[in-house]
Structure formats: C-alpha cells, structure tokens
Motif scaffolding. Structure first.
Motif, mmCIF file in Angstrom:
data_model
loop_
_atom_site.group_PDB
_atom_site.id
_atom_site.type_symbol
_atom_site.label_atom_id
_atom_site.label_comp_id
_atom_site.label_asym_id
_atom_site.label_seq_id
_atom_site.Cartn_x
_atom_site.Cartn_y
_atom_site.Cartn_z
ATOM 1 N N TYR A 23 0.809 -1.354 -0.036
ATOM 2 C CA TYR A 23 -0.052 -0.129 -0.100
ATOM 3 C C TYR A 23 0.658 1.108 0.078
ATOM 4 O O TYR A 23 0.612 2.230 -0.865
ATOM 5 C CB TYR A 23 -1.037 0.059 1.030
ATOM 6 C CG TYR A 23 -1.918 1.029 1.360
ATOM 7 C CD1 TYR A 23 -1.585 2.093 2.489
ATOM 8 C CD2 TYR A 23 -2.845 1.490 0.495
ATOM 9 C CE1 TYR A 23 -2.461 3.341 2.460
ATOM 10 C CE2 TYR A 23 -3.511 2.392 0.331
ATOM 11 C CZ TYR A 23 -3.503 3.591 1.558
ATOM 12 O OH TYR A 23 -4.359 4.307 1.643
ATOM 13 N N ALA A 24 2.248 1.076 0.741
ATOM 14 C CA ALA A 24 2.877 2.518 1.072
ATOM 15 C C ALA A 24 3.688 2.701 -0.543
ATOM 16 O O ALA A 24 3.952 3.941 -0.762
ATOM 17 C CB ALA A 24 4.060 2.232 1.690
ATOM 18 N N ASP A 26 1.897 3.162 -3.023
ATOM 19 C CA ASP A 26 1.285 3.872 -3.730
ATOM 20 C C ASP A 26 1.220 5.468 -3.344
ATOM 21 O O ASP A 26 0.789 6.460 -3.597
ATOM 22 C CB ASP A 26 -0.257 3.651 -3.802
ATOM 23 C CG ASP A 26 -0.542 2.294 -4.355
ATOM 24 O OD1 ASP A 26 0.286 2.089 -5.281
ATOM 25 O OD2 ASP A 26 -1.447 1.615 -3.716
ATOM 26 N N ARG A 27 1.823 5.704 -2.225
ATOM 27 C CA ARG A 27 2.089 6.803 -1.585
ATOM 28 C C ARG A 27 3.404 7.649 -2.024
ATOM 29 O O ARG A 27 4.144 7.146 -2.756
ATOM 30 C CB ARG A 27 2.342 6.715 -0.042
ATOM 31 C CG ARG A 27 0.940 5.944 0.472
ATOM 32 C CD ARG A 27 1.359 5.560 2.007
ATOM 33 N NE ARG A 27 1.241 6.993 3.057
ATOM 34 C CZ ARG A 27 1.352 6.860 4.219
ATOM 35 N NH1 ARG A 27 1.715 5.898 4.996
ATOM 36 N NH2 ARG A 27 1.315 8.113 4.981
ATOM 37 N N VAL A 28 3.329 8.774 -1.489
ATOM 38 C CA VAL A 28 4.624 9.591 -2.033
ATOM 39 C C VAL A 28 5.566 8.975 -1.665
ATOM 40 O O VAL A 28 5.981 8.437 -0.410
ATOM 41 C CB VAL A 28 4.552 11.046 -1.350
ATOM 42 C CG1 VAL A 28 5.798 11.933 -1.942
ATOM 43 C CG2 VAL A 28 3.360 11.814 -1.840
ATOM 44 N N LYS A 29 6.737 9.016 -2.347
ATOM 45 C CA LYS A 29 8.065 8.110 -2.085
ATOM 46 C C LYS A 29 8.591 8.943 -1.099
ATOM 47 O O LYS A 29 8.685 10.069 -1.180
ATOM 48 C CB LYS A 29 8.943 8.110 -3.249
ATOM 49 C CG LYS A 29 8.585 6.609 -4.049
ATOM 50 C CD LYS A 29 9.667 6.645 -5.241
ATOM 51 C CE LYS A 29 11.012 6.601 -5.074
ATOM 52 N NZ LYS A 29 11.825 6.684 -6.255
ATOM 53 N N TYR A 107 9.248 17.185 0.482
ATOM 54 C CA TYR A 107 8.199 15.827 0.586
ATOM 55 C C TYR A 107 7.421 16.302 2.028
ATOM 56 O O TYR A 107 6.305 15.907 2.249
ATOM 57 C CB TYR A 107 9.172 14.879 1.191
ATOM 58 C CG TYR A 107 8.785 13.578 2.013
ATOM 59 C CD1 TYR A 107 8.072 12.600 1.142
ATOM 60 C CD2 TYR A 107 8.578 13.282 3.223
ATOM 61 C CE1 TYR A 107 7.225 11.665 1.904
ATOM 62 C CE2 TYR A 107 8.151 12.273 3.960
ATOM 63 C CZ TYR A 107 7.313 11.340 3.037
ATOM 64 O OH TYR A 107 6.877 10.369 3.752
#
Lengths: 168, 258
Positions: A23-24, A26-29, A107
C-alpha cells in the motif's frame, strides 16, 4: 464458525501486515537524501530529523550577537557536509529536488526561508563573475567649513545622481 | 542645593549611562592606558577571542581614516568590500548597496579638496539602533553596529536616522551570496566592519587590507580600547575628527586630516 474465525484471525492480520508495504508503494516516495561527507552528523539522526531547526536557530543568535562561529551547529557547516557534488561535479541548488534540504522539505511540504539570504552551496561551489565593475562609489560632496557639516554639492543631479569620474 | 551636584545631576539626565560613556570616551579619545603601574593593565585584551566565547566590551573595534594618505581616484577599498561581501552591480546604481563609498570633500573657500571613504561609523550611540522598531538594528558588545536580518522587516527607519547615509536597502532578490555575508531582499544592510574576519581573528578588514596592498595605508583598523594598538597610538599622538561630532554619537570611525 466463530472458532474458525479465530483461527483465521492471525492469517487476516498477516494479510493486513503484508498489504501494508505494498500500500505504501502508492504513497509519496520517501525522499532520497543526498550523501553527506563524514561518518555521522553532529547529533543522532532521529534528533536531527526533529530538532535540526532548533539547533540552527540557537546557533544563529549566538553567531549574530555573540560572534560565536563554532562549527558544530553552524548553518554553513550543515551545507558544507550535506550539499555534495553530483556525479557530474555540479552542486544541486535548493530549487532542485536533489538538494539535501529541498529533498526532505518538499516531501514534508515545509517551506524554508533560509536560502533567500544564505548560500545553498559550499563557498567553493559558488562561481562568481568578476567584480571589476565601477560601482557607484564616487559622489560629489562639498564640505562647508563655516557650517562644519557635509553637504551634497548642488549640481542639479540630486542625491542619487552618479558622479563617477566627475569628482576627479 | 550644591551647584556642583546639580550640574552633575543634570549632566546625568542628559546623558544616560554617562559613566560608561565617560569610560569609553576616555578610552577612545584620550586613550589613556588603564594601568595600575607601567606595563600592568587592569584588563587584558585578547584580539583572538576563544571561538566558543561571545564578544565582550573589553574591545571596541574602530577605524582610523588618514585622509592625507587616501589617494584621489583610488577605489580599492570599495572594490575590496564589494568582493568580500559579493555586493553585485544590478546596473541600477541608484539602488545598489553601498557599504563603503569614496567621497571628495572640498573647502569652498580655499578650494582644497580631500578624498576619503565613508561608511558606517559604528557609533557608540547609534541612531539606527534607537529608531529600529523590531530590535534588528543592534550594537555588538565590541562596538560593531549590525543588522539582524532575521528580525529586520525592511522599514528603513534606520536609513532615515543615519546621519552618514551608511545603510542600503536591498530591493531585489540576490543570488550567489557569500557564505559569510548572507544578504537578501527586503533587508537593510551596511558595513559590518568585516565582522566575520574580526571573529576569525584576522585583525583587519577587507578595505584596510586593500588600502595597505595599494601602498596607501590610509585605513587603520584596530581596538580603540587597547592603548597599545596602532590605532590608539596614532589617535593619541595626532588626534582625529569625528564626522558630525556635534551629534555626540562617539563614532568608532575617526578621520585625520579633515
């Protein structure tokens, strides 16, 4: 049925656990921090992550008012260690995402205002043009000895008029 | 009331902190050595302070300008200052920062003219500090008058208050600042007496270095509180003028030959 659900619970939890990392993705790197000089920072990494601004702020006032320019929490030293050249030898600017400060701050979406005044690269990385220009340096002054005060010579050009060379 | 006492009291009212002022005035103008015996000073002055210790008022940095040695047409001090602090030319000289500039002063009666640099005079009682609404304009313990640009809001009151027109406002974004001379849009700035060099223990400024390099030695930087420093010795021997001495600011920059 309920018993079998209890049996499944660890499995379900395990599935959630496994699903977590994917799932992570798909998040902002997470930012990739530029390599720094030296083995370790002046404080442990977790401390620096949270409190670096406090160290810099403290040292800022020590430096401005007390002239204390020790290197441990000095802003210039942060830059010296953490802003390193890329493979091609160029140094990243704070406006670029591979700059150490910018990578994390973009970030976290926290704006930094340090670099409107402070250099974002080590001194050796800053290329400057020659300063051979004739700066506004000569102005016509007359000393009125009777009044014992300086007065601008009234040449009709006003206070900001350039008198380079004409004073000679 | 004892008239003498009254005079003293009214004097104290006019001049707050008069003891300190008298002390510094004595140190700066008369430069009598504060000694209890020849060669034994009441305080010791170390030019290279320990790096982790704050500056103290044991030293008072100042500059002596010998106008008889300042050459007409020489601009080396200005160029050196611009390079030291990366003061760049925007092409609009009306708004370019000037930390130091050359003046030619002329006596209308005799026609005698003199060349000299003008910069922040590093007053003991700086008007810029008096008027600053945020406390950004301040005087360091060692007498150097600075702007804390973290606090400066760019109101330019100090520019109005300064009798020497020593301060500049930065109107445009600046790039490629020197690491040791952070400067930015929206702040007021002026001569720092090369505070980064002073803190490093260089014992000189960029302008004084350039002047010596050019062979003029018209600029002497030093400690006004140290009776043995060159600046103190020369002031003691030859005296010097404060520009606009009538304002009673007790400037750290003194001029000889005016």
């Amino acid at each position: 049925m309920i018993r079998s659900m209890f049996k499944l619970l660890p499995l379900l939890l395990g599935l959630v656990f496994i699903a977590g990392p994917s799932y992570a993705g798909d998040r902002v790197k997470l930012p990739e921090l530029a390599p720094a000089k030296g083995d370790k920072c002046v404080e442990p990494t977790d401390v620096m992550r949270r409190d670096h601004m406090e160290f810099i702020l403290h040292q800022r006032d020590e430096t401005v008012y007390g002239g204390i320019r020790t290197s441990k929490h000095s802003f210039a030293e942060c830059i010296n260690c953490h802003v390193t050249p890329r493979a091609d030898g160029s140094y990243p600017r704070v406006s670029e995402k591979d700059h150490f400060c910018a990578s994390c701050h973009s970030y976290a979406s926290v704006k930094v205002d340090c670099f409107s005044c402070h250099a974002d690269r080590p001194e050796k990385a800053i290329k400057r043009g020659a300063h051979g220009h004739s700066h506004a340096s000569f102005k016509n002054f007359d000393v009125d000895t009777a009044q014992h005060r300086l007065a601008y010579k009234d040449d009709g050009s006003g206070i900001t008029a350039q008198a380079e060379g004409s004073a000679q | 009331m004892n008239p003498e006492k009254m005079t003293q009291e009214s004097g104290a009212q006019e001049q707050p902190n008069s003891n300190r002022r008298q002390f510094l005035g004595t140190a700066a103008a008369a430069l009598g050595g504060l000694s209890i015996a020849p060669g034994v000073l009441l305080y010791s002055v170390s030019h290279a302070k320990p790096a982790d210790q704050p500056v103290t008022d044991a030293v008072r940095w100042g500059m002596l300008v010998d106008t008889s040695k300042c050459e007409d047409g020489c601009n080396d001090c200005v160029t050196a200052c611009n390079e030291e602090h990366a003061l760049t030319d925007t092409g609009r000289p009306e708004t370019d920062a000037q930390w130091i500039r050359k003046l030619t002063v002329k006596d209308r009666l005799s026609g005698n003219s003199k060349s000299m640099p003008m910069m922040c005079q590093h007053c003991e009682h700086p008007p810029c500090v008096d008027v600053c609404p945020t406390g950004a304009s301040f005087k360091r313990a060692d007498g150097i008058v600075l702007v804390d640009k973290h606090i400066c809001i760019g109101c330019r009151y100090c520019m109005m208050a300064c009798p020497y027109k020593a301060r500049s406002f930065i109107h445009e974004e600046i790039k490629d600042q020197k690491v040791e001379a952070p400067r930015g849009k929206g702040c007021v700035e002026s001569c720092t007496l090369c505070v980064h060099k002073v803190d490093r223990g260089d014992g000189t400024t960029a302008c004084a270095e350039a002047c010596a390099k050019a062979g003029h030695r018209a600029l002497i930087f030093g400690d006004l509180n140290d009776p043995n420093s060159e600046i103190s010795q020369r002031l003691k021997k030859f005296g010097a003028t404060q520009i606009r001495a009538d304002l009673g600011l007790n400037t750290g920059v003194r001029y000889q030959g005016l």
